[in-house]
Design a protein around this motif. Structure first.
Motif, PDB file in Angstrom:
ATOM      1  N   GLY A 210       0.813  -1.211   0.000  1.00  0.00           N
ATOM      2  CA  GLY A 210       0.000   0.000   0.000  1.00  0.00           C
ATOM      3  C   GLY A 210       0.846   1.261   0.000  1.00  0.00           C
ATOM      4  N   ARG A 211       0.153   2.393  -0.017  1.00  0.00           N
ATOM      5  CA  ARG A 211       0.806   3.698   0.055  1.00  0.00           C
ATOM      6  C   ARG A 211       0.158   4.498   1.170  1.00  0.00           C
ATOM      7  NH1 ARG A 211       0.923   6.569  -5.683  1.00  0.00           N
ATOM      8  NH2 ARG A 211       2.223   7.992  -4.434  1.00  0.00           N
ATOM      9  N   PRO A 212       0.954   5.127   2.023  1.00  0.00           N
ATOM     10  CA  PRO A 212       0.367   5.923   3.101  1.00  0.00           C
ATOM     11  C   PRO A 212      -0.558   7.004   2.556  1.00  0.00           C
ATOM     12  CG  PRO A 212       2.701   5.563   3.504  1.00  0.00           C
ATOM     13  CD  PRO A 212       2.428   5.079   2.110  1.00  0.00           C
ATOM     14  N   HIS A 213      -1.686   7.177   3.231  1.00  0.00           N
ATOM     15  CA  HIS A 213      -2.701   8.158   2.843  1.00  0.00           C
ATOM     16  C   HIS A 213      -2.466   9.436   3.640  1.00  0.00           C
ATOM     17  CE1 HIS A 213      -6.668  10.052   2.564  1.00  0.00           C
ATOM     18  NE2 HIS A 213      -6.907   9.285   1.514  1.00  0.00           N
ATOM     19  N   GLY A 214      -2.170  10.523   2.955  1.00  0.00           N
ATOM     20  CA  GLY A 214      -1.725  11.743   3.615  1.00  0.00           C
ATOM     21  C   GLY A 214      -2.725  12.317   4.599  1.00  0.00           C
ATOM     22  N   LEU A 216      -5.261  10.863   6.153  1.00  0.00           N
ATOM     23  CA  LEU A 216      -5.440   9.980   7.309  1.00  0.00           C
ATOM     24  C   LEU A 216      -4.232  10.062   8.225  1.00  0.00           C
ATOM     25  CD1 LEU A 216      -6.894   7.820   8.946  1.00  0.00           C
ATOM     26  CD2 LEU A 216      -5.959   6.097   7.377  1.00  0.00           C
ATOM     27  N   LEU A 217      -3.044  10.071   7.661  1.00  0.00           N
ATOM     28  CA  LEU A 217      -1.839  10.167   8.488  1.00  0.00           C
ATOM     29  C   LEU A 217      -1.835  11.467   9.293  1.00  0.00           C
ATOM     30  CD1 LEU A 217       0.882   8.979   9.313  1.00  0.00           C
ATOM     31  CD2 LEU A 217       1.899  10.097   7.320  1.00  0.00           C
ATOM     32  N   ASP A 218      -2.226  12.553   8.670  1.00  0.00           N
ATOM     33  CA  ASP A 218      -2.289  13.830   9.389  1.00  0.00           C
ATOM     34  C   ASP A 218      -3.290  13.759  10.541  1.00  0.00           C
ATOM     35  OD1 ASP A 218      -0.414  14.918   7.698  1.00  0.00           O
ATOM     36  OD2 ASP A 218      -1.874  15.961   6.433  1.00  0.00           O
ATOM     37  N   ALA A 219      -4.420  13.106  10.312  1.00  0.00           N
ATOM     38  CA  ALA A 219      -5.443  12.984  11.358  1.00  0.00           C
ATOM     39  C   ALA A 219      -4.937  12.144  12.518  1.00  0.00           C
ATOM     40  CB  ALA A 219      -6.717  12.381  10.768  1.00  0.00           C
ATOM     41  N   LEU A 248     -11.013   7.304  10.169  1.00  0.00           N
ATOM     42  CA  LEU A 248     -10.951   6.655   8.865  1.00  0.00           C
ATOM     43  C   LEU A 248     -11.782   7.385   7.817  1.00  0.00           C
ATOM     44  CD1 LEU A 248     -11.116   2.898   9.928  1.00  0.00           C
ATOM     45  CD2 LEU A 248      -9.127   4.151   9.085  1.00  0.00           C
ATOM     46  N   ALA A 249     -12.655   8.299   8.266  1.00  0.00           N
ATOM     47  CA  ALA A 249     -13.424   9.094   7.306  1.00  0.00           C
ATOM     48  C   ALA A 249     -12.509   9.890   6.381  1.00  0.00           C
ATOM     49  CB  ALA A 249     -14.369  10.030   8.046  1.00  0.00           C
ATOM     50  N   PRO A 256      -7.788  -0.998   1.548  1.00  0.00           N
ATOM     51  CA  PRO A 256      -7.366  -1.424   2.888  1.00  0.00           C
ATOM     52  C   PRO A 256      -5.858  -1.467   3.068  1.00  0.00           C
ATOM     53  CG  PRO A 256      -9.166  -2.800   2.114  1.00  0.00           C
ATOM     54  CD  PRO A 256      -8.763  -1.941   0.958  1.00  0.00           C
ATOM     55  N   GLN A 257      -5.131  -1.846   2.018  1.00  0.00           N
ATOM     56  CA  GLN A 257      -3.674  -1.928   2.157  1.00  0.00           C
ATOM     57  C   GLN A 257      -3.049  -0.542   2.322  1.00  0.00           C
ATOM     58  OE1 GLN A 257      -5.444  -2.925  -0.457  1.00  0.00           O
ATOM     59  NE2 GLN A 257      -4.418  -2.506  -2.424  1.00  0.00           N
ATOM     60  N   ASP A 258      -3.702   0.495   1.778  1.00  0.00           N
ATOM     61  CA  ASP A 258      -3.204   1.860   1.994  1.00  0.00           C
ATOM     62  C   ASP A 258      -3.407   2.288   3.445  1.00  0.00           C
ATOM     63  OD1 ASP A 258      -2.602   1.878  -0.672  1.00  0.00           O
ATOM     64  OD2 ASP A 258      -3.885   3.578  -1.200  1.00  0.00           O
ATOM     65  N   VAL A 259      -4.528   1.892   4.032  1.00  0.00           N
ATOM     66  CA  VAL A 259      -4.750   2.184   5.450  1.00  0.00           C
ATOM     67  C   VAL A 259      -3.705   1.460   6.297  1.00  0.00           C
ATOM     68  CG1 VAL A 259      -6.371   1.958   7.381  1.00  0.00           C
ATOM     69  CG2 VAL A 259      -7.207   2.613   5.112  1.00  0.00           C
ATOM     70  N   GLN A 260      -3.392   0.209   5.935  1.00  0.00           N
ATOM     71  CA  GLN A 260      -2.373  -0.527   6.687  1.00  0.00           C
ATOM     72  C   GLN A 260      -1.016   0.155   6.589  1.00  0.00           C
ATOM     73  OE1 GLN A 260      -2.974  -2.879   8.690  1.00  0.00           O
ATOM     74  NE2 GLN A 260      -1.097  -4.034   9.065  1.00  0.00           N
ATOM     75  N   ALA A 261      -0.675   0.600   5.392  1.00  0.00           N
ATOM     76  CA  ALA A 261       0.594   1.322   5.218  1.00  0.00           C
ATOM     77  C   ALA A 261       0.590   2.619   6.028  1.00  0.00           C
ATOM     78  CB  ALA A 261       0.822   1.621   3.740  1.00  0.00           C
ATOM     79  N   THR A 262      -0.575   3.267   6.135  1.00  0.00           N
ATOM     80  CA  THR A 262      -0.684   4.505   6.902  1.00  0.00           C
ATOM     81  C   THR A 262      -0.517   4.235   8.394  1.00  0.00           C
ATOM     82  OG1 THR A 262      -2.248   5.303   5.240  1.00  0.00           O
ATOM     83  CG2 THR A 262      -2.106   6.545   7.290  1.00  0.00           C
ATOM     84  N   LEU A 263      -1.110   3.144   8.882  1.00  0.00           N
ATOM     85  CA  LEU A 263      -0.969   2.794  10.295  1.00  0.00           C
ATOM     86  C   LEU A 263       0.480   2.456  10.633  1.00  0.00           C
ATOM     87  CD1 LEU A 263      -4.204   0.649  10.757  1.00  0.00           C
ATOM     88  CD2 LEU A 263      -3.798   2.985  11.590  1.00  0.00           C
TER      89      LEU A 263
END
Length: 361
Positions: A210-214, A216-219, A248-249, A256-263
């Motif tokens: 995945g790729r981190p979601h900017g 979501l990461l900021d939140a 997650l909004a 889902p894999q982007d969320v995993q990468a973000t976590l």
């Protein structure tokens, strides 16, 4: 030791010489899925929880006893060859200083039953005395880390990546600082199990896709706990699915894999920024706990800390899954010897205290 990641029970047969520890044997066991689910549920208020918690503690202790019996068999030793078992129990609530100014920390355990089953003295309830003395009751491992990993004249960080991340800063002048950084595996494991059915992301392979979601990461990084100064500690009371879901909004359309990468990125950044904020002179970070086996997470830590050597604790005498169990063996040893083990500069307590309650064989 069974930590907040709930990935299993780790046990060591530890021998001590001064502050140094040699692990003679290691054994581990998974926590049965139904017990794991019950322990996770007991992290939040629920129906008939006193009854359920008591039975879960009994079941957990029987798992501890199995690991002890396996260690004895591996070593060819009888129970009377062991001074004591240090049994931490399973943390289900951690609210120091809350509500009435004292608060509490609660580890499910039945040390009396463990002493009965094994025939070995048990030391348990390590955190509550520090809380009673006005402290956080956590982290308790920095003093052990200092003895095991400290290097004279060099600033060293020790990062434990369990369900929650905690950092010990072993200063060049001999001073020690320690605190919880935020989540480590807790949120990643939750998301991985929800979407893949696996209880953890093996070596971070799924996150790597995945790729981190900017947004979501900021939140995630906006969580106020991250900006608090030490002493501070946390747990699943804060970092749990109920905390995560509204955030997650910000990534409602992300795979889902982007969320995993973000976590994973959230864990790496919260730890890296704490090291840089509180120990800018540190050039070595020793990583232990189950998260040290997440190769993707280790790579992200190294990328975020270009001036720091990030290494697995196995290169410094103790494999990652043995460090915390060895630390609680050391805490049991300190208690039996009538010696203090807490560091008030770490926990914020009024002074150093002897930690633990003894249940004789």
């Amino acid at each position: 030791m069974s930590g907040t990641s709930l990935d299993g029970v780790d046990g060591v047969l530890a021998e001590f010489s001064g502050q140094k520890c040699r692990v003679a044997q290691y054994s581990s066991a998974q926590i049965a899925p139904d017990l794991r689910a019950e322990l996770l549920t007991l992290n939040t208020p629920g129906n008939d929880e006193l009854h359920r918690a008591a039975l879960a503690a009994n079941a957990l202790v029987r798992g501890y006893a199995d690991v002890v019996q396996r260690l004895l068999a591996q070593a060819g030793l009888r129970p009377d060859a062991i001074h004591a078992i240090g049994a931490h129990g399973q943390t289900v609530r951690h609210r120091p200083l809350a509500f009435d100014g004292t608060g509490y920390t609660l580890q499910l355990n039945n040390p009396a039953l463990l002493a009965e089953i094994t025939g070995i003295t048990v030391v348990a309830d390590f955190r509550s005395r520090d809380v009673a003395a006005g402290g956080q009751g956590a982290p308790l491992v920095p003093a052990f880390h200092q003895g095991m990993f400290g290097q004279a004249g060099r600033s060293v960080g020790v990062l434990n990546l369990g369900g929650i991340s905690n950092l010990s800063l072993l200063r060049a002048d001999g001073g020690v600082l320690g605190f919880d950084c935020g989540p480590a595996n807790a949120l990643m494991d939750y998301w991985c199990e929800r979407h893949t059915g696996r209880t953890y992301d093996d070596q971070g392979a799924w996150a790597r896709t995945g790729r981190p979601h900017g947004a979501l990461l900021d939140a995630l990084l906006a969580e106020p706990f991250l900006a608090l100064p030490p002493p501070k500690s946390t747990g699943r009371d804060l970092f749990n699915p109920h905390w995560l879901e509204p955030l997650l909004a910000a990534a409602s359309n992300a795979p889902p894999q982007d969320v995993q990468a973000t976590l994973a990125e959230f864990t790496a950044r919260s730890c890296a920024q704490d090291l840089l904020r509180h120990a800018s002179d540190c050039d070595l970070l020793i990583v232990c706990g189950g998260g040290a086996l997440n190769q993707y997470l280790m790579e992200r830590l190294q990328a975020l800390l270009p001036g720091v050597t990030v290494q697995d604790s196995a290169l410094h005498g103790l494999p990652p899954l043995q460090v915390e169990a060895a630390a609680f063996a050391w805490l049991a040893r300190q208690c039996l010897a009538g010696q203090t083990a807490s560091l008030p500069e770490v926990t914020g307590a009024r002074g150093a205290r002897i930690l633990g309650a003894i249940y004789p064989a």
